[in-house]
Write a protein that holds these residues in place. Sequence first.
Motif: not given
Lengths: 314, 395
Positions: A151-155, A175-178, A276-282
């Motif tokens: 997930l981190a790498s996809l992020g 999705d989670r960010m939106m 959590n990966a969405s959180r990091d991305l955001m």
Amino acid sequence: MLQYLVILLDDTSTSYCHYGVNKKERRLISLDHLRQGIRFGMVENLMIQFVYPDYALPQEYLDVIDTIDHSNIKPMAVLDNDTDIVVLNSWDYDASKLKDAVVVLRTGWKQLNENHGMLKDLLAVVQRLNVVITDVERMTDSDREQYKTVLASLGKEVEQLYVDGKSPQFNLLTDRMMLTAMNNCNAGDTTITLAPNGKFYTCPAFYYEEESNSVGDLDSGLDIKNKQLYRLDHAPICRKCDAWQCRRCTWLNRKTTLEVNTPSHEQCVAAHLERNASRDLMLSLRSKGTFLPDKEEIKELTYLDPFEIATQWK
Amino acid sequence: MAKNITFIVTKDCQLACKYCYLVGKNEKEQMSWETAKAAIDYILSHEDEFREESVIWDFIGGEPFMEIDLIDKICDYLKTEMFRRNHHWFNSYRFSFSTNGINYHTPKVQEFIKKNISHLSIGITIDGTERKHDLNRIYKQSNPDGSEHGSYRDVVRNIPLWLEQFPGGATKVTISSPDIPYIKESVLHLYSLGIHEVNINCVFEDVWQEGDDKLFEDQLMQLADAIIDGGYYTDYACSFYSENIGKPLDPELENQNWCGAGKMLAVDAAGMFYPCTRFAGYSLREKKPLIIGNVRDGIDKNKLRPFLTLDRMTQSPDKCKTCEVASGCAWCQGENYDAAATSTVYQRATAICLMHKARVRANNYYWNKLYRKLELEGQREQYEKNKREVKPVDC
Ligand code: SF4
Ligand code: SF4
Ligand code: SF4
């Protein structure tokens, strides 16, 4: 409240979700059932989604389908201009044919781990990508450790696409960010499935896995017993959860915990790693400039499984 | 809090009680020593998953004392192993039995009792008077003349010995529709046998007939009169009357599950684990056994999650959510599962509804009458100080 009716046109209609299709013989829904199903959708005011097998349907079926506004879920083999959602059941696809498509990629965890590098090109062309891990309930602790890395790498890839001015929708990471609230599958609550045998099921998975567990039929109508258990407010773990992008798959729930309203540890942890990966991305996108200014930050959590905060007996 | 671990050592019994909920009782399924040992080894070697301070090792059947040799071996092994492993349950354990009392006096059972007495609880089931008891609790084998062979005499002769060994001995009485007219005489009879604590509950199954609630209320009022007028309330107890029942419940603060299924563990002769014995095949009418693991592969924790997150509001129908007399209205998760419209433990069965309401009315009568009497006699303060607490009966 019911909003969607999924109609499986054939016993071998593609899966578009967690379940597998265990029927090998082609069996089209009868024209009569198809007509009645459409009528049911019309009188109940439901949006109809047809799910196709991997062969061309007879013209008379297409004519009946055309009598109602609908959307089409089709496997890659029959992809055409009339496809709203295309399902890839393997990694052997041609991304150039998927420009601006809404794509569901069904994959086992092992294959995802091996091939996730391919998703960069896919994300660059599609309008939306939903990756469904079909064996999420069998992922082990070490698989989940690895999933975090994937997930981190996809992020990183998604981040780059955003920086390049693209904004792909990707269920696992964006999705989670939106979202601002739970957005789950809702089978049995907002969505119902009509199977080729003329019976209703809360989702196609129950047709394939527990055929006798139908929830009504075209003649006598819908009869979902204990309907409340499909709603979020009757799911003691999920209603405390903020992994809003989670499928909250009631069929996986039933399979792993025997209750449609209770998720397995595995489903929750996978969804939290995505959250959590969405959180990091955001956070990362925000560090580069204004990003989704009206959305709240995704909080840091101390757990990966909300069971820990939902349990009655500590 | 204590962990309750139940060995279903046999599905056989000398009796064929008419109300017995064990639909699948039989003579074939006795637990083997290998299965019992495997269960113990699994449980004791997973100490981190069983963190409760203490443990109650429960033995049920059928009639558990029919397997006294096996039970003795299990208990010896448990003691040795808890000691050898320096397990936190060593010295924090009890062995507990519910027996029909028929074999209580036999040398093997007596030897076992003497050996374990400091860690032992035994409850003998006796339904009341001879007439009442023999209405239901009859031998499998009829009398030579074909008439029913009641078990009252064989049980009652063991009561003095039992009370001598367990002076606080309590008995449990289960009420079904045909038992209602005998409630008062039964409780008074049990008191007269020297049993000071009588725990009673109505069965959770849907057995009630129209008018049963009125009859029930009437019996409980008569019993209330007898207990109060006869002065029994000072050192006898009957679980029907409790000051904590019949009040509305707060949807958030009083949202706990009633029953302990899932906190408990049961293992049967086949080595299968269940959230409680009521989920084993032999006690289910309609549903498939709800198995949460086995002695070989251990417990599937996912299957425990529904039990550990169950709360009152989520499983209750609307009428119970707003019920003004909800406190003390019990349920049994196993019966909920068995009676549910789908395969779920999240649908509360309310067959007991009218009976609970009747109990609440009689209970109000009991306390109003008792406190008035105590006040008139200037005894109220004294009574409240020495009040005997009766544990609520779960199932
Ligand atoms: S319950 Fe929903 S998420 Fe699960 S398989 Fe069915 S459609 Fe998919
Ligand atoms: S992560 Fe678990 S608790 Fe949260 S919505 Fe998904 S299944 Fe429910
Ligand atoms: S079953 Fe009846 S008495 Fe019990 S809580 Fe529900 S409504 Fe009240």
